[in-house]
Scaffold this active site. Sequence first.
Site, PDB file in Angstrom:
ATOM      1  N   THR A  46       0.839  -1.204   0.000  1.00 15.68           N
ATOM      2  CA  THR A  46       0.000   0.000   0.000  1.00 15.68           C
ATOM      3  C   THR A  46       0.868   1.247   0.000  1.00 15.68           C
ATOM      4  O   THR A  46       0.455   2.301  -0.475  1.00 15.68           O
ATOM      5  CB  THR A  46      -0.941   0.005   1.225  1.00 15.68           C
ATOM      6  OG1 THR A  46      -1.577  -1.267   1.315  1.00 15.68           O
ATOM      7  CG2 THR A  46      -2.000   1.081   1.125  1.00 15.68           C
ATOM      8  N   TYR A 134       3.951 -12.146   5.911  1.00 15.23           N
ATOM      9  CA  TYR A 134       2.872 -11.613   5.076  1.00 15.23           C
ATOM     10  C   TYR A 134       2.561 -12.625   3.986  1.00 15.23           C
ATOM     11  O   TYR A 134       3.364 -12.833   3.078  1.00 15.23           O
ATOM     12  CB  TYR A 134       3.310 -10.265   4.497  1.00 15.23           C
ATOM     13  CG  TYR A 134       2.272  -9.521   3.688  1.00 15.23           C
ATOM     14  CD1 TYR A 134       0.934  -9.899   3.664  1.00 15.23           C
ATOM     15  CD2 TYR A 134       2.638  -8.399   2.944  1.00 15.23           C
ATOM     16  CE1 TYR A 134       0.002  -9.194   2.928  1.00 15.23           C
ATOM     17  CE2 TYR A 134       1.712  -7.680   2.211  1.00 15.23           C
ATOM     18  CZ  TYR A 134       0.399  -8.084   2.204  1.00 15.23           C
ATOM     19  OH  TYR A 134      -0.518  -7.379   1.464  1.00 15.23           O
ATOM     20  N   LYS A 162       0.350 -11.615   8.752  1.00 11.50           N
ATOM     21  CA  LYS A 162      -0.713 -10.887   8.051  1.00 11.50           C
ATOM     22  C   LYS A 162      -1.228 -11.827   6.977  1.00 11.50           C
ATOM     23  O   LYS A 162      -0.503 -12.198   6.059  1.00 11.50           O
ATOM     24  CB  LYS A 162      -0.145  -9.597   7.436  1.00 11.50           C
ATOM     25  CG  LYS A 162      -1.162  -8.814   6.615  1.00 11.50           C
ATOM     26  CD  LYS A 162      -0.521  -7.608   5.933  1.00 11.50           C
ATOM     27  CE  LYS A 162      -1.520  -6.893   5.043  1.00 11.50           C
ATOM     28  NZ  LYS A 162      -0.907  -5.792   4.260  1.00 11.50           N
ATOM     29  N   VAL A 204      -4.666  -5.504   9.302  1.00  9.21           N
ATOM     30  CA  VAL A 204      -3.721  -4.566   8.690  1.00  9.21           C
ATOM     31  C   VAL A 204      -4.485  -3.960   7.526  1.00  9.21           C
ATOM     32  O   VAL A 204      -4.735  -4.619   6.526  1.00  9.21           O
ATOM     33  CB  VAL A 204      -2.433  -5.262   8.212  1.00  9.21           C
ATOM     34  CG1 VAL A 204      -1.493  -4.238   7.567  1.00  9.21           C
ATOM     35  CG2 VAL A 204      -1.738  -5.964   9.366  1.00  9.21           C
TER      36      VAL A 204
END
Length: 287
Positions: A46, A134, A162, A204
């Site tokens: 992001t 992740y 995540k 998240v």
Amino acid sequence: MDFGNVLTAMVTPFDDQNELDLNRTEALIEHLINNGTDSLVVGGTTGESPTLTKDEKLTLYKHVVKVVNGRIPVIAGTGSNNTKETIEFTQKVEETGVDAVLLVAPYYNKPNQEGLYQHFKAIAELTKLPAMLYNIPGRTSINMDVDTIVALSKVPNIVAVKESSQDLLAITDIIDQTDDDFKLYSGDDGFTLPIVSVGGDGIVSVSSHLYGNEMQDMIQSYRNGDVARAAQLHQQLLPKMKAFFKAPSPVPVKTALNQAGISVGSVRLPLVPLTSDEEQQLKADLQ
């Protein structure tokens, strides 16, 4: 380490020449801290990590740590598909004062599960920082199996994952088979409530740039036993969450922040801004 319920995967603010804008970054951090963000994840997807240089990331992380000044944890993206390079970069990032690192599953070279295990273990053993794994098969083209994540959870400073697999059965198994101090966070805004309902620790989030307080309210309502209110908030938030992913992220959320008067600039190529029609649709979706 307690990262809280709502971790914001922060966009990287640029100036009008698409260079790192530290003043805009400071304003964004204050906005996020005041609106429900428990921790900041900086320099992730992001944050347009693929188009930030390593020097830009180090500058950004140092600045975020300075502005945050210990108020909330700062988690820095350091992962890549090159194990040696990730170790070296993570060790440099340690010097910026961040609290933890985010390590994405290696993309493009598609290691098997043993390769994934050895990759993350090698990095974790050579950094002092707590690490969050992740798992995002939609971007990396590989999925980390339950057994792999459970095995990695036993590596001393791998403290969280995540999860963006959208596989609620696998997520439930991970929560069941890992120790209570290993944290599992949703990596998809729309899965926040379902994941919390099976024992996950939070989100998240991209949407928390604008809806952090509402997301906190949803999670707290569920944990306080007001399941009906949590479900109602989920239904209200879901169309807004979906709107942030109608175009490649973070294009819509950056647009929405700019529309809301929080200047974060545009995106870098190969991402492109929304068309005027898409901008109008986004505005309508968020209302």
